[in-house]
Design an enzyme around this catalytic site. Structure first.
Site, PDB file in Angstrom:
ATOM      1  N   CYS A  82      40.170  15.931 -26.888  1.00 19.43           N
ATOM      2  CA  CYS A  82      39.906  15.236 -25.633  1.00 19.43           C
ATOM      3  C   CYS A  82      38.403  15.052 -25.445  1.00 19.43           C
ATOM      4  CB  CYS A  82      40.455  16.043 -24.465  1.00 19.43           C
ATOM      5  SG  CYS A  82      42.220  16.376 -24.542  1.00 19.43           S
ATOM      6  N   LYS A  98      39.273  13.828 -34.227  1.00 25.78           N
ATOM      7  CA  LYS A  98      38.154  14.091 -35.126  1.00 25.78           C
ATOM      8  C   LYS A  98      37.707  15.537 -35.040  1.00 25.78           C
ATOM      9  CE  LYS A  98      34.772  13.099 -37.934  1.00 25.78           C
ATOM     10  NZ  LYS A  98      35.059  12.887 -39.358  1.00 25.78           N
TER      11      LYS A  98
END
Length: 612
Positions: free
Chosen positions: A2, A607
């Protein structure tokens, strides 16, 4: 995972927050939202899907405000829906949150007993209700947040605003990264400094347990209830170079940036064909004492660690173990004295690796065991860099594509440099061998550039994978981890089920999968394992399998029926894994493009994995 962006300013910051979210898209997400305070009202927009959807909604609604928070969500509790998207509100409070509140169900039960109604399935809404409830007993927002934080169990970062405090943004860091961007007449927060580079290059990096209050003109930071100062650091402007340029995707750009990234990484350590005298100089006393190495990492970084194990033991005779961080920290590992614990992470914020590091340090301290810790990382300001004894940076520059490319190969280069340094300090490697490997490291970028010239060949091969559902990658020695990495890349971005195996294990199970629909990718450098690998190739062909072989020019491997070969330049055996990473990256990239997937932001992935 997030992403958080927030700010307090004299101007309308709606566009700044949206731009910040766009710069965080690489982290992976499934929904996005923003909340602004204007005339004592919370103005909120949330959308499932891309930040572009949110930007369109904000443009249509014309919401504005000088105080606000925004968020990209990667679902952990509750499906990707608009109701589950952040920010979450309760009364006059709005909250964004990264991480996981482990005791949220218990807290939710208590709040429901008090009459609070939940509109989402998330753990975050608990925080909003708790702060709203605390405001009935506290005189200000900061004190309310301080009251709530001890009730929360887990790792998290928070951004909090309130309609009664139009010039105040509260933020909390507990196990999830958070940075403050320092401006003139405005201040910001984010999960990642890259999000704030359009508005500032001056940052304050919050430490574990910090609570901060930001206004337009001030920043107050509290640690354990005591007001403290954290240094302001100015970021090199070059870090902001994170655009795709002429490339269609960030991943392709980053594949092609690898020769330069390797050059930059080795330049910090080598002077000609010798190690620089000041390279890791402050770590020499610790290196002289180490008797074992333990590498802790996740995903692609774990594969880099697997290769380093071969190098540590074969080059300098130091025993090395490699473990997945999420397994290491929960198995109560024995902490061995005089061990160097190496954490490998692109971001330096990987939750499991960071937690394993902290647990190891805590165990060693409790038993008065002498260990050393070192991070190999791509972010100089990361938590791991700050919390380990030593660090070695991979100078890859920002890596935006979720599937790691240049971070991986620079990790390998950095690991080789580290091994040469430790071997030199412990006098377990000859100066002549250091010079030979150093010379080959300097030559490596040229070989990588030559390998990239085979892109068109690899594109043609990739067309044969488009309709496939499964794939095997095989390698031996240091190319077994490259087989694992190739399989990971293919499944990450093309969504084809792929598995990597040590080629010697073929007869112990995987051979049962081979048929005329199963592509098998072989990594065949010209080394002392080549003859055995050729036998494995014959076994595949005898079962009707189709071979896709990456081999060097002197391997003797040639094209024949159902055997496709890409010949790449011969390279020093120690450094071959760096070069052989390129063809498997390009293969995965082209297959994904042909299948029409989102290469830079594959589904369900992030990522930087900042939750466990």
């Amino acid at each position: 995972m997030c992403g958080i962006v927030g700010g307090v300013a004299e101007r309308n910051i709606a566009e700044i927050l949206i731009e910040g979210l766009k710069r965080l898209e690489y982290r992976g997400y499934d929904s996005a939202g923003v909340a602004l305070i204007n005339q004592q009202q919370i103005l909120r927009e949330r959308r499932v899907g891309k930040v572009a959807n949110l930007a369109e909604a904000v443009a249509q609604s014309k919401i504005s405000g000088s105080l606000g928070i925004a968020h990209t969500r990667w679902a952990t509790h509750g499906k990707p829906t608009e109701n589950n998207a952040h920010p979450h509100t309760s009364g006059s409070v709005a909250v964004v949150h990264n991480g996981i509140i482990e005791n949220y169900q218990e807290l939710k039960d208590d709040l429901e007993a008090l009459g609070y109604v939940f509109t989402s399935q998330t753990d975050t809404e608990v925080v909003a209700h708790l702060i709203n409830h605390a405001m009935t007993e506290q005189h200000n927002l900061l004190d309310a947040v301080r009251e709530v934080v001890p009730e929360l169990k887990g790792a998290y970062a928070l951004g909090i605003i309130h309609t009664d405090y139009p010039d105040e943004l509260i933020t909390v860091r507990e196990g999830s990264p958070l940075v403050i961007g320092v401006g003139i007449g405005e201040n910001f927060i984010s999960s990642d400094q890259l999000a704030l580079l359009p508005v500032t290059n001056r940052f304050v990096y919050l430490e574990e347990g910090d609570i901060a209050r930001l206004t337009r003109d001030s920043i107050e930071i509290y640690a354990h209830g005591v007001k403290i100062e954290r240094p302001v650091k100015e970021l090199d402007a070059s870090v902001s170079n994170a655009s795709k340029g002429e490339y269609k995707h960030y991943m392709l750009k980053e594949i092609y940036e690898q020769p330069e990234a390797i050059q930059q990484t080795i330049s910090q350590a080598l002077n000609g064909n010798a190690l620089r005298e000041d390279f890791l100089q402050f770590a020499e006393a610790d290196f002289n004492q180490i008797q074992n190495v333990q590498i802790i990492a996740c995903g692609t970084s774990y594969h880099a660690g697997m290769i380093a194990k071969y190098w540590f033991e074969q080059l300098i005779g130091v025993p090395c173990q490699v473990e997945i961080a999420s397994e290491f920290r929960y198995r109560s590992p024995v902490i061995v004295a005089n061990t160097l614990y190496i954490c490998i992470s692109q971001s330096g914020e990987t939750a499991d690796t960071l937690a394993a590091l902290r647990d190891t340090q805590k165990r060693a301290k409790a038993k008065d065991i002498q260990i050393s810790t070192l991070t190999i990382c791509n972010v100089a300001t990361s938590s791991m860099v700050r919390e380990t004894d030593h660090h070695l940076l991979t100078l890859a520059g920002p890596e935006i594509g979720v599937a790691s490319t240049k971070a991986f190969t620079t990790q390998l280069a950095a690991l080789m440099l580290l091994i040469l340094k430790i071997g030199q300090v412990k006098e377990q490697i000859a100066a002549e061998q250091i010079a030979e490997i150093a010379s080959q490291l300097w030559h490596c970028p040229k070989v990588m550039l030559d390998t990239l010239q085979h892109n068109a060949e690899i594109l043609r091969l990739s067309e044969l994978f488009v309709e496939k559902q499964h794939c095997l990658f095989l390698g031996r020695g240091t190319h077994y981890p490259i087989a694992l990495e190739g399989a990971l890349k293919l499944k990450e971005i093309s969504y084809i089920h792929a598995e990597g195996y040590a080629a010697g294990e073929l007869k112990h199970g995987p051979l049962a999968l081979v048929d005329n629909e199963m592509p098998v990718v072989i990594l065949a450098p010209h080394d002392d394992m080549l003859d055995k690998l050729k036998s494995n190739m014959e076994e595949v062909q005898a079962r009707g399998g189709e071979l896709f072989v990456f081999a060097d020019e002197n391997s003797g491997v040639r094209e024949k029926d159902r055997q496709h070969v890409v010949l790449i330049p011969e390279v020093n055996a120690w450094l071959a894994p760096i070069v052989y990473s390129i063809p498997v990256q390009l293969l995965s990239y082209h297959v994904a493009v042909l299948r029409g997937t989102d290469v830079d932001q594959p589904r369900n992935l992030a990522k930087s994995v900042t939750v466990e």
